[in-house]
Scaffold this motif. Structure first.
Motif, short mmCIF file in Angstrom:
data_model
loop_
_atom_site.label_atom_id
_atom_site.label_comp_id
_atom_site.label_asym_id
_atom_site.label_seq_id
_atom_site.Cartn_x
_atom_site.Cartn_y
_atom_site.Cartn_z
N ARG A 82 0.84 -1.20 0.00
CA ARG A 82 0.00 0.00 0.00
C ARG A 82 0.87 1.25 0.00
O ARG A 82 1.85 1.33 0.73
N GLU A 83 0.50 2.23 -0.82
CA GLU A 83 1.14 3.54 -0.85
C GLU A 83 0.09 4.58 -0.54
O GLU A 83 -1.05 4.46 -0.97
N THR A 84 0.48 5.61 0.19
CA THR A 84 -0.45 6.68 0.52
C THR A 84 0.19 8.01 0.14
O THR A 84 1.36 8.24 0.42
N TYR A 85 -0.60 8.89 -0.48
CA TYR A 85 -0.13 10.19 -0.93
C TYR A 85 -1.03 11.27 -0.35
O TYR A 85 -2.24 11.17 -0.43
N ILE A 86 -0.43 12.31 0.21
CA ILE A 86 -1.19 13.45 0.70
C ILE A 86 -0.57 14.70 0.11
O ILE A 86 0.63 14.95 0.26
N THR A 87 -1.38 15.50 -0.59
CA THR A 87 -0.92 16.78 -1.13
C THR A 87 -1.91 17.86 -0.73
O THR A 87 -3.08 17.58 -0.45
N ASP A 88 -1.43 19.09 -0.69
CA ASP A 88 -2.33 20.20 -0.44
C ASP A 88 -3.20 20.38 -1.66
O ASP A 88 -2.73 20.31 -2.79
N GLY A 89 -4.49 20.61 -1.44
CA GLY A 89 -5.43 20.79 -2.55
C GLY A 89 -5.18 22.09 -3.29
O GLY A 89 -4.51 23.00 -2.80
N ALA A 90 -5.74 22.19 -4.49
CA ALA A 90 -5.55 23.37 -5.33
C ALA A 90 -6.41 24.54 -4.85
O ALA A 90 -6.17 25.68 -5.19
N SER A 91 -7.40 24.26 -4.06
CA SER A 91 -8.33 25.28 -3.59
C SER A 91 -7.68 26.13 -2.51
O SER A 91 -6.82 25.67 -1.77
N PRO A 92 -8.10 27.40 -2.38
CA PRO A 92 -7.57 28.23 -1.30
C PRO A 92 -8.08 27.80 0.08
O PRO A 92 -7.56 28.20 1.09
N VAL A 93 -9.09 26.95 0.10
CA VAL A 93 -9.63 26.43 1.35
C VAL A 93 -8.68 25.35 1.86
O VAL A 93 -7.92 24.77 1.11
N ASN A 94 -8.74 25.08 3.14
CA ASN A 94 -7.87 24.06 3.72
C ASN A 94 -8.35 22.66 3.32
O ASN A 94 -9.19 22.06 3.98
N ILE A 95 -7.78 22.17 2.23
CA ILE A 95 -8.14 20.85 1.70
C ILE A 95 -6.86 20.06 1.46
O ILE A 95 -5.86 20.61 1.02
N LYS A 96 -6.91 18.79 1.75
CA LYS A 96 -5.81 17.90 1.41
C LYS A 96 -6.34 16.83 0.45
O LYS A 96 -7.41 16.28 0.66
N ASP A 97 -5.58 16.60 -0.60
CA ASP A 97 -5.91 15.57 -1.58
C ASP A 97 -5.20 14.29 -1.14
O ASP A 97 -3.99 14.28 -0.99
N VAL A 98 -5.96 13.24 -0.92
CA VAL A 98 -5.40 11.99 -0.40
C VAL A 98 -5.64 10.87 -1.40
O VAL A 98 -6.75 10.70 -1.89
N GLY A 99 -4.60 10.13 -1.69
CA GLY A 99 -4.72 8.96 -2.55
C GLY A 99 -4.09 7.76 -1.88
O GLY A 99 -3.01 7.87 -1.29
N VAL A 100 -4.76 6.64 -1.96
CA VAL A 100 -4.23 5.39 -1.42
C VAL A 100 -4.25 4.36 -2.55
O VAL A 100 -5.30 4.10 -3.13
N ARG A 101 -3.08 3.84 -2.85
CA ARG A 101 -2.97 2.85 -3.93
C ARG A 101 -2.50 1.53 -3.32
O ARG A 101 -1.53 1.49 -2.58
N VAL A 102 -3.21 0.47 -3.64
CA VAL A 102 -2.83 -0.87 -3.21
C VAL A 102 -2.46 -1.67 -4.45
O VAL A 102 -3.21 -1.71 -5.42
N LEU A 103 -1.29 -2.27 -4.41
CA LEU A 103 -0.80 -3.09 -5.52
C LEU A 103 -0.69 -4.52 -5.05
O LEU A 103 -0.34 -4.78 -3.90
#
Length: 133
Positions: free
Chosen positions: A94-115
């Motif tokens: 499993r890999e997990t990715y967290i990035t700050d969202g493109a919006s000016p609001v406090n959002i985090k973009d989260v992705g979880v990939r299972v191989l």
């Protein structure tokens, strides 16, 4: 005598066909089971991150961070979880990715990939969500 021979040939053809059908059914069942396990492992991680983010949004980090890039967007995430393996499911990672969202609001973009790997090759299950305050 000929009738018995013809009956044996017909029965043999039917049994070979059923054996092939059984093999295909078992393979499909295994692929479905593995896809369900992968989705559950990804969902489990997303739920853990939702809980962490609810408690402390700014510090919602992952253990064992390493450098890497998001598999979908190619962006460099703020946090990337190294491959995590599971004793119960040794073929899954499993890999997990967290990035700050493109919006000016406090959002985090989260992705979880299972191989996972099986006799048919390597498979991937990817779940994505947004976390906000």
């Amino acid at each position: 005598m000929i009738e018995v021979l013809i009956a044996i040939v017909i029965l043999s053809i039917a049994l070979v066909t059923l054996a092939g059908l059984l093999t295909t059914t078992i393979r499909s069942s295994t692929v479905s089971r593995d896809a369900t396990v992968a989705t559950n492992l990804a969902s489990q991680k997303l739920e853990d991150l939702r809980t962490t983010a609810a408690a402390d949004f700014d510090n919602a980090v992952i253990d064992d961070t390493v450098a890497g890039s998001d598999p979908v967007t190619g962006a460099n995430p703020d946090y990337t979880e190294d491959y995590v393996t599971f004793p119960t499911y040794p073929n899954f990672r499993r890999e997990t990715y967290i990035t700050d969202g493109a919006s000016p609001v406090n959002i985090k973009d989260v992705g979880v990939r299972v191989l996972w790997r099986d006799s048919l090759g390597t498979h991937t299950s990817l779940l994505r969500t947004y976390l906000s305050r």
